[in-house]
Design a protein around this motif. Sequence first.
Motif, mmCIF file in Angstrom:
data_model
loop_
_atom_site.group_PDB
_atom_site.id
_atom_site.type_symbol
_atom_site.label_atom_id
_atom_site.label_comp_id
_atom_site.label_asym_id
_atom_site.label_seq_id
_atom_site.Cartn_x
_atom_site.Cartn_y
_atom_site.Cartn_z
ATOM 1 N N ILE A 100 -10.979 5.173 -44.471
ATOM 2 C CA ILE A 100 -11.377 4.020 -43.657
ATOM 3 C C ILE A 100 -10.695 4.074 -42.290
ATOM 4 O O ILE A 100 -11.316 3.815 -41.247
ATOM 5 N N ALA A 101 -9.421 4.443 -42.289
ATOM 6 C CA ALA A 101 -8.694 4.525 -41.017
ATOM 7 C C ALA A 101 -9.308 5.576 -40.095
ATOM 8 O O ALA A 101 -9.302 5.428 -38.847
ATOM 9 N N ALA A 102 -9.873 6.648 -40.673
ATOM 10 C CA ALA A 102 -10.434 7.730 -39.856
ATOM 11 C C ALA A 102 -11.699 7.301 -39.123
ATOM 12 O O ALA A 102 -12.032 7.887 -38.074
ATOM 13 N N VAL A 103 -12.423 6.330 -39.651
ATOM 14 C CA VAL A 103 -13.679 5.914 -39.002
ATOM 15 C C VAL A 103 -13.483 4.731 -38.070
ATOM 16 O O VAL A 103 -14.452 4.304 -37.416
ATOM 17 N N MET A 104 -12.291 4.193 -38.002
ATOM 18 C CA MET A 104 -12.079 3.013 -37.171
ATOM 19 C C MET A 104 -12.373 3.274 -35.678
ATOM 20 O O MET A 104 -12.983 2.411 -35.016
ATOM 21 N N PRO A 105 -11.964 4.414 -35.079
ATOM 22 C CA PRO A 105 -12.312 4.652 -33.668
ATOM 23 C C PRO A 105 -13.814 4.640 -33.426
ATOM 24 O O PRO A 105 -14.294 4.099 -32.413
ATOM 25 N N ASP A 106 -14.584 5.249 -34.327
ATOM 26 C CA ASP A 106 -16.037 5.262 -34.175
ATOM 27 C C ASP A 106 -16.617 3.856 -34.313
ATOM 28 O O ASP A 106 -17.595 3.515 -33.625
ATOM 29 N N LEU A 107 -16.053 3.073 -35.222
ATOM 30 C CA LEU A 107 -16.527 1.702 -35.379
ATOM 31 C C LEU A 107 -16.282 0.886 -34.114
ATOM 32 O O LEU A 107 -17.112 0.058 -33.719
ATOM 33 N N ARG A 108 -15.117 1.154 -33.448
ATOM 34 C CA ARG A 108 -14.798 0.400 -32.222
ATOM 35 C C ARG A 108 -15.836 0.691 -31.119
ATOM 36 O O ARG A 108 -16.236 -0.219 -30.373
ATOM 37 N N LEU A 109 -16.293 1.965 -31.067
ATOM 38 C CA LEU A 109 -17.227 2.359 -30.010
ATOM 39 C C LEU A 109 -18.676 2.027 -30.354
ATOM 40 O O LEU A 109 -19.424 1.512 -29.517
ATOM 41 N N ASP A 110 -19.091 2.371 -31.593
ATOM 42 C CA ASP A 110 -20.514 2.248 -31.956
ATOM 43 C C ASP A 110 -20.867 0.900 -32.578
ATOM 44 O O ASP A 110 -22.022 0.462 -32.485
ATOM 45 N N PHE A 111 -19.895 0.293 -33.266
ATOM 46 C CA PHE A 111 -20.180 -0.981 -33.942
ATOM 47 C C PHE A 111 -19.073 -1.984 -33.613
ATOM 48 O O PHE A 111 -18.293 -2.386 -34.488
ATOM 49 N N PRO A 112 -18.963 -2.394 -32.368
ATOM 50 C CA PRO A 112 -17.869 -3.299 -32.003
ATOM 51 C C PRO A 112 -17.942 -4.665 -32.685
ATOM 52 O O PRO A 112 -16.920 -5.314 -32.872
ATOM 53 N N ASN A 113 -19.154 -5.068 -33.085
ATOM 54 C CA ASN A 113 -19.303 -6.382 -33.721
ATOM 55 C C ASN A 113 -18.761 -6.409 -35.159
ATOM 56 O O ASN A 113 -18.508 -7.478 -35.715
ATOM 57 N N VAL A 114 -18.578 -5.240 -35.827
ATOM 58 C CA VAL A 114 -18.069 -5.204 -37.205
ATOM 59 C C VAL A 114 -16.663 -4.607 -37.257
ATOM 60 O O VAL A 114 -16.072 -4.502 -38.342
ATOM 61 N N PHE A 115 -16.167 -4.173 -36.108
ATOM 62 C CA PHE A 115 -14.857 -3.524 -36.086
ATOM 63 C C PHE A 115 -13.759 -4.453 -36.640
ATOM 64 O O PHE A 115 -12.889 -4.018 -37.407
ATOM 65 N N GLN A 116 -13.789 -5.710 -36.253
ATOM 66 C CA GLN A 116 -12.703 -6.621 -36.613
ATOM 67 C C GLN A 116 -12.589 -6.845 -38.126
ATOM 68 O O GLN A 116 -11.501 -6.896 -38.681
ATOM 69 N N LYS A 117 -13.729 -6.962 -38.805
ATOM 70 C CA LYS A 117 -13.641 -7.206 -40.261
ATOM 71 C C LYS A 117 -13.074 -5.987 -40.995
ATOM 72 O O LYS A 117 -12.361 -6.124 -42.012
ATOM 73 N N TRP A 118 -13.377 -4.775 -40.522
ATOM 74 C CA TRP A 118 -12.806 -3.586 -41.156
ATOM 75 C C TRP A 118 -11.332 -3.441 -40.811
ATOM 76 O O TRP A 118 -10.539 -2.978 -41.637
ATOM 77 N N GLN A 119 -10.962 -3.887 -39.601
ATOM 78 C CA GLN A 119 -9.550 -3.878 -39.243
ATOM 79 C C GLN A 119 -8.771 -4.849 -40.114
ATOM 80 O O GLN A 119 -7.662 -4.550 -40.571
ATOM 81 N N SER A 120 -9.346 -6.006 -40.353
ATOM 82 C CA SER A 120 -8.693 -6.998 -41.228
ATOM 83 C C SER A 120 -8.556 -6.455 -42.648
ATOM 84 O O SER A 120 -7.559 -6.711 -43.337
ATOM 85 N N TYR A 121 -9.563 -5.701 -43.094
ATOM 86 C CA TYR A 121 -9.510 -5.108 -44.442
ATOM 87 C C TYR A 121 -8.353 -4.129 -44.544
ATOM 88 O O TYR A 121 -7.600 -4.130 -45.537
ATOM 89 N N LEU A 122 -8.186 -3.276 -43.526
ATOM 90 C CA LEU A 122 -7.077 -2.325 -43.538
ATOM 91 C C LEU A 122 -5.733 -3.044 -43.533
ATOM 92 O O LEU A 122 -4.784 -2.613 -44.191
ATOM 93 N N ASN A 123 -5.656 -4.123 -42.753
ATOM 94 C CA ASN A 123 -4.389 -4.863 -42.674
ATOM 95 C C ASN A 123 -4.016 -5.484 -44.026
ATOM 96 O O ASN A 123 -2.835 -5.641 -44.335
ATOM 97 N N SER A 124 -5.041 -5.843 -44.819
ATOM 98 C CA SER A 124 -4.766 -6.460 -46.123
ATOM 99 C C SER A 124 -4.622 -5.434 -47.250
ATOM 100 O O SER A 124 -4.322 -5.794 -48.396
ATOM 101 N N PHE A 125 -4.839 -4.176 -46.938
ATOM 102 C CA PHE A 125 -4.783 -3.113 -47.953
ATOM 103 C C PHE A 125 -3.331 -2.856 -48.332
ATOM 104 O O PHE A 125 -2.508 -2.522 -47.486
ATOM 105 N N ASP A 126 -3.004 -3.028 -49.637
ATOM 106 C CA ASP A 126 -1.644 -2.800 -50.137
ATOM 107 C C ASP A 126 -1.725 -1.828 -51.304
ATOM 108 O O ASP A 126 -2.388 -2.114 -52.320
ATOM 109 N N LEU A 127 -1.074 -0.696 -51.175
ATOM 110 C CA LEU A 127 -1.124 0.315 -52.237
ATOM 111 C C LEU A 127 -0.529 -0.172 -53.549
ATOM 112 O O LEU A 127 -0.836 0.372 -54.626
#
Length: 379
Positions: free
Chosen positions: A121-148
Amino acid sequence: MLRKIILSVLGVLFILGAVLFANYLIDNKHKPKPVIPKMVKTVLTDTVKNSTIPIVISANGSLTAKQRVELYSEVQGIFKTGSKLFKPGQKFNKGEALIRLDASEYYAGVQSAKSSLYNSIAAVMPDLRLDFPNVFQKWQSYLNSFDLNKTTPKLPEISDEKENYFITGRGIVSAYYSVKNLEQRLTKYRIIAPFSGILTEALVTEGTLVRSGQKLGEFINPSVYEMEVAISKSFADILKEGESVSLASLDHTKAYQGEVSRVNGSIDATTQTITVYIEVKHADLKEGMYLEAKLNAEKVDNAIEIDRNLLLDTEEIFVVNDSLLDVIPVKPVHFSSEKVVLKEVPDGTIILRKPVPGAYAGMHVKAAKDMSSTSDSIQ
């Protein structure tokens, strides 16, 4: 000459004896025969009074726990020592761990898969910022809440088709479900008590190697039991769920109260009986205990109940008419172990209360007159 005289005397004596014997027989012929007194038996009687007789069905059965869990292992591992011993008779509360298997190796594999998902998921975040800026924030929030160290959170909801193609094409969705599958299997290394109960069977001990599919023991709830009894098919339409049932130990020293919880919808083709399940709760009860149940099946109007040994094989009973025994036909409608319910016996009929040895129609009898055995009404 002397011989003729002796023979003549003997002849006269013989004739005289014959005459005397004949007269004796004639005299005895006219003597009255001795009168043999008739034996009149004293019997216990009852006077019939028809009423409504409840039909009570008796049946025996053993108790089984209504809530029962057979414990099996779906994974392989070493049985770890817990806070409580895994022994028969051990009590566990709901939510407590019954069994823990060593899952350290498998846990490491799960963590590795979760880490790979996070990296994907972290690897696709740059592409999401450029190609899908409207959904970038929800995936960023998902990564922030991800706890191993916690369960993998659900993926963000995909809003449009392009986003779906992008996320799926990077293998993120398949990696997510692979991780969830591993996490689900990880939970099988720990068996939790589904309810508060007691361990009745333990087939493994701490420290042993448990294999997949191996039975580990049995766990029951000791507060609620069921008893399975077989009842004649004639009562299939009468017995209902919720019907009250009286229960007693076989020695009749303790009594309990239960109710019909289930009635089987099919009849056993071999025995022509229907299975009824009775639910009972009591602190004194134990699994495997035998009890006797009495179920109220129906009520019969205009009937009487008598001892079974008073009913003849010809479906008749003895009655008393003018100090003589007689028999009348009856209609048996229900048999129990000791009693029989009869119809078509007129009110006021005097019947026997106890069997009379050698009784027959026309026999002279006399009703007992003492206070303890006077005629009573039977119903």
